[in-house]
Enzyme design. Structure first.
Site, mmCIF file in Angstrom:
data_model
loop_
_atom_site.group_PDB
_atom_site.id
_atom_site.type_symbol
_atom_site.label_atom_id
_atom_site.label_comp_id
_atom_site.label_asym_id
_atom_site.label_seq_id
_atom_site.Cartn_x
_atom_site.Cartn_y
_atom_site.Cartn_z
ATOM 1 N N HIS A 169 -1.388 -5.386 -11.482
ATOM 2 C CA HIS A 169 -2.785 -5.129 -11.824
ATOM 3 C C HIS A 169 -2.805 -3.981 -12.818
ATOM 4 O O HIS A 169 -2.174 -2.964 -12.566
ATOM 5 C CB HIS A 169 -3.579 -4.721 -10.582
ATOM 6 C CG HIS A 169 -3.642 -5.775 -9.519
ATOM 7 N ND1 HIS A 169 -4.295 -5.591 -8.328
ATOM 8 C CD2 HIS A 169 -3.140 -7.023 -9.476
ATOM 9 C CE1 HIS A 169 -4.205 -6.685 -7.596
ATOM 10 N NE2 HIS A 169 -3.486 -7.566 -8.267
ATOM 11 N N GLU B 253 -2.261 -9.281 -14.632
ATOM 12 C CA GLU B 253 -3.151 -10.194 -13.907
ATOM 13 C C GLU B 253 -4.596 -10.038 -14.387
ATOM 14 O O GLU B 253 -5.068 -8.923 -14.598
ATOM 15 C CB GLU B 253 -3.055 -9.918 -12.401
ATOM 16 C CG GLU B 253 -3.944 -10.855 -11.573
ATOM 17 C CD GLU B 253 -3.652 -10.786 -10.075
ATOM 18 O OE1 GLU B 253 -2.683 -10.117 -9.659
ATOM 19 O OE2 GLU B 253 -4.422 -11.415 -9.325
ATOM 20 N N HIS C 105 -2.784 -17.695 -10.294
ATOM 21 C CA HIS C 105 -3.059 -17.364 -8.893
ATOM 22 C C HIS C 105 -4.205 -18.270 -8.491
ATOM 23 O O HIS C 105 -5.288 -18.200 -9.061
ATOM 24 C CB HIS C 105 -3.482 -15.894 -8.740
ATOM 25 C CG HIS C 105 -2.328 -14.950 -8.618
ATOM 26 N ND1 HIS C 105 -2.477 -13.592 -8.676
ATOM 27 C CD2 HIS C 105 -1.006 -15.196 -8.417
ATOM 28 C CE1 HIS C 105 -1.283 -13.024 -8.512
ATOM 29 N NE2 HIS C 105 -0.378 -13.973 -8.357
ATOM 30 N N ASP D 4 -14.224 -9.177 -5.717
ATOM 31 C CA ASP D 4 -12.897 -9.775 -5.545
ATOM 32 C C ASP D 4 -12.695 -10.165 -4.093
ATOM 33 O O ASP D 4 -12.161 -9.385 -3.315
ATOM 34 C CB ASP D 4 -11.832 -8.768 -6.007
ATOM 35 C CG ASP D 4 -10.431 -9.311 -5.826
ATOM 36 O OD1 ASP D 4 -10.286 -10.471 -5.396
ATOM 37 O OD2 ASP D 4 -9.469 -8.568 -6.107
ATOM 38 N N TYR E 199 -0.231 -2.318 -4.772
ATOM 39 C CA TYR E 199 -1.586 -1.971 -5.207
ATOM 40 C C TYR E 199 -1.750 -0.477 -5.470
ATOM 41 O O TYR E 199 -2.758 -0.056 -6.017
ATOM 42 C CB TYR E 199 -2.611 -2.371 -4.126
ATOM 43 C CG TYR E 199 -2.673 -3.843 -3.853
ATOM 44 C CD1 TYR E 199 -2.549 -4.763 -4.895
ATOM 45 C CD2 TYR E 199 -2.867 -4.325 -2.567
ATOM 46 C CE1 TYR E 199 -2.629 -6.121 -4.653
ATOM 47 C CE2 TYR E 199 -2.947 -5.685 -2.309
ATOM 48 C CZ TYR E 199 -2.816 -6.578 -3.350
ATOM 49 O OH TYR E 199 -2.898 -7.913 -3.096
ATOM 50 N N GLU F 44 -3.068 -17.335 -2.805
ATOM 51 C CA GLU F 44 -3.275 -16.032 -2.142
ATOM 52 C C GLU F 44 -4.564 -16.118 -1.333
ATOM 53 O O GLU F 44 -5.399 -15.220 -1.370
ATOM 54 C CB GLU F 44 -3.440 -14.918 -3.169
ATOM 55 C CG GLU F 44 -2.342 -14.801 -4.184
ATOM 56 C CD GLU F 44 -2.670 -13.754 -5.253
ATOM 57 O OE1 GLU F 44 -3.728 -13.886 -5.910
ATOM 58 O OE2 GLU F 44 -1.878 -12.826 -5.403
ATOM 59 N N HIS G 159 -11.288 -13.564 -1.955
ATOM 60 C CA HIS G 159 -10.716 -14.904 -2.026
ATOM 61 C C HIS G 159 -11.211 -15.766 -0.863
ATOM 62 O O HIS G 159 -11.430 -15.252 0.231
ATOM 63 C CB HIS G 159 -9.182 -14.847 -1.939
ATOM 64 C CG HIS G 159 -8.553 -14.010 -3.013
ATOM 65 N ND1 HIS G 159 -7.204 -13.923 -3.201
ATOM 66 C CD2 HIS G 159 -9.098 -13.231 -3.981
ATOM 67 C CE1 HIS G 159 -6.944 -13.123 -4.207
ATOM 68 N NE2 HIS G 159 -8.070 -12.686 -4.697
ATOM 69 N N HIS H 70 5.090 -9.412 -6.762
ATOM 70 C CA HIS H 70 3.793 -8.777 -7.027
ATOM 71 C C HIS H 70 3.936 -7.277 -6.813
ATOM 72 O O HIS H 70 4.404 -6.832 -5.775
ATOM 73 C CB HIS H 70 2.727 -9.365 -6.094
ATOM 74 C CG HIS H 70 1.320 -9.034 -6.493
ATOM 75 N ND1 HIS H 70 0.878 -7.745 -6.679
ATOM 76 C CD2 HIS H 70 0.248 -9.830 -6.760
ATOM 77 C CE1 HIS H 70 -0.399 -7.772 -7.044
ATOM 78 N NE2 HIS H 70 -0.804 -9.028 -7.104
ATOM 79 N N HIS I 152 -10.508 -14.303 -9.502
ATOM 80 C CA HIS I 152 -10.873 -13.112 -10.266
ATOM 81 C C HIS I 152 -11.663 -13.459 -11.527
ATOM 82 O O HIS I 152 -12.693 -12.830 -11.800
ATOM 83 C CB HIS I 152 -9.611 -12.321 -10.668
ATOM 84 C CG HIS I 152 -8.866 -11.749 -9.502
ATOM 85 N ND1 HIS I 152 -7.658 -11.106 -9.636
ATOM 86 C CD2 HIS I 152 -9.164 -11.725 -8.182
ATOM 87 C CE1 HIS I 152 -7.236 -10.710 -8.441
ATOM 88 N NE2 HIS I 152 -8.129 -11.076 -7.540
ATOM 89 N N ASP J 161 -5.840 -15.379 -12.436
ATOM 90 C CA ASP J 161 -6.271 -15.527 -11.047
ATOM 91 C C ASP J 161 -7.636 -16.221 -11.062
ATOM 92 O O ASP J 161 -8.612 -15.673 -11.592
ATOM 93 C CB ASP J 161 -6.348 -14.141 -10.382
ATOM 94 C CG ASP J 161 -6.623 -14.232 -8.884
ATOM 95 O OD1 ASP J 161 -7.593 -14.919 -8.505
ATOM 96 O OD2 ASP J 161 -5.876 -13.616 -8.095
ATOM 97 N N ARG K 34 0.816 -1.210 0.000
ATOM 98 C CA ARG K 34 0.000 0.000 0.000
ATOM 99 C C ARG K 34 0.858 1.271 0.000
ATOM 100 O O ARG K 34 0.371 2.370 0.230
ATOM 101 C CB ARG K 34 -0.951 0.023 1.199
ATOM 102 C CG ARG K 34 -1.672 -1.283 1.387
ATOM 103 C CD ARG K 34 -3.153 -1.146 1.657
ATOM 104 N NE ARG K 34 -3.788 -2.441 1.540
ATOM 105 C CZ ARG K 34 -4.484 -2.836 0.480
ATOM 106 N NH1 ARG K 34 -4.663 -2.039 -0.544
ATOM 107 N NH2 ARG K 34 -5.013 -4.046 0.435
HETATM 108 ZN ZN ZN Z 1 -7.939 -10.792 -5.658
HETATM 109 FE FE FE Z 2 -4.191 -12.555 -7.630
HETATM 110 FE FE FE Z 3 -2.963 -9.503 -7.559
#
Ligand code: ZN
Ligand code: FE
Ligand code: FE
Length: 277
Positions: free
Chosen positions: A107, A142, A211, A224, A70, A256, A226, A67, A179, A176, A37
């Protein structure tokens, strides 16, 4: 054997992650290249990286996946956010060049019109300045759930971005599972059809990683979220299909799911148990 690992904390450095991966039965792992972040990245400890590279070779670990944070928004219309994404991505790739063969997953970002042509131009423009023909790191877009203004919920958008990039050989896609399922691609009852669709738009040769996450909400929820493997709407039968599909079974898988490392260890064993070879 299924090449699978999970997201690990970078706190203990590369060697720490490598040893933890082995402890939990993983053969690869993912980590954040910097604070997810924020922008701050720890200085690379090149001794740690060098020792890890030998360790990874000896134990057949990898490819490891960095990765992106974000906070990047490559699809932003804001010139400052564009510059920021460009700068951070170039720096991240430079760091990953120290671990040969690494993957860099990001992303595509958010935009008021996530399916527009403008989005394709913005993301491709960044990739055209950060990708170099001589780099060893493979950069992956992704697949996203496409909730709200999120870019990457449709295969067509990813295909159009890749089409507009010069060094396509350094570019691929990470699928993913949670996703795409949230985006409406039925990988439980129609995996073959979804992958045929992927092949027709993006091309299966661009698919380089998975993913591996169960989905907390039903198909096409647009959410989204998980779930742990077997505890969501993809379910164990869904994952049996996924880990055995000819187009997926040899790709690296990264968990994840909401878990601690011992939970990941159990999921790795569970998924390997679903694989037929
Ligand atoms: Zn996600
Ligand atoms: Fe992912
Ligand atoms: Fe991701």
């Amino acid at each position: 054997m299924l090449n699978i690992g999970c997201h690990l904390s970078t706190t203990l450095g590369y060697m720490g992650m490598g040893k933890e991966a082995l402890r939990i039965g993983a053969t690869t792992f993912q980590f954040f290249t910097r604070n997810p972040r924020g922008a701050k990245a720890k200085a690379l400890d090149l001794d740690d990286v060098a020792i890890f590279n030998g360790f990874a070779r000896d134990h057949g670990l990898g490819p490891i996946m960095g990765h992106a944070s974000y906070t990047l928004n490559p699809a932003s219309r804001d010139a400052h956010k564009q510059d920021y994404a460009r700068e951070i991505m170039a720096d991240d790739i430079g760091r990953l060049e120290h671990t040969p063969g690494a993957l860099y997953n990001f992303h595509p970002g958010t935009h008021p019109e996530p399916l527009s042509e403008e989005v394709v131009g913005l993301v491709a423009d960044i990739l055209n300045t950060v990708l170099r023909s001589d780099q060893r790191t493979l950069v992956l877009l992704e697949t996203m759930s496409g909730q709200g203004s999120e870019v990457g919920g449709r295969f067509e958008t990813l295909a159009a971005i890749i089409d507009s990039v010069a060094h396509k050989d350094r570019l691929g896609v990470c699928l993913d599972t949670a996703h795409v399922f949230a985006a409406g691609y039925d990988i439980v009852n129609g995996l073959d059809g979804v992958l045929r669709q992927f092949d027709k738009t993006v091309g299966l040769k661009r698919l380089r990683a998975v993913h591996c996450n169960d989905a907390k909400f039903p198909l096409a929820s647009g959410k989204d979220r998980h779930a742990a493997i077997g505890e969501g709407h993809i379910g164990l039968d869904g994952f049996r299909g996924i880990v055995n599909h000819p187009a997926l079974k040899d790709l690296p898988f990264y968990l994840e799911t909401p878990n601690d490392n011992d939970g990941y260890s159990r999921e790795i064993a569970l998924l390997r148990g679903l694989k037929k070879d």
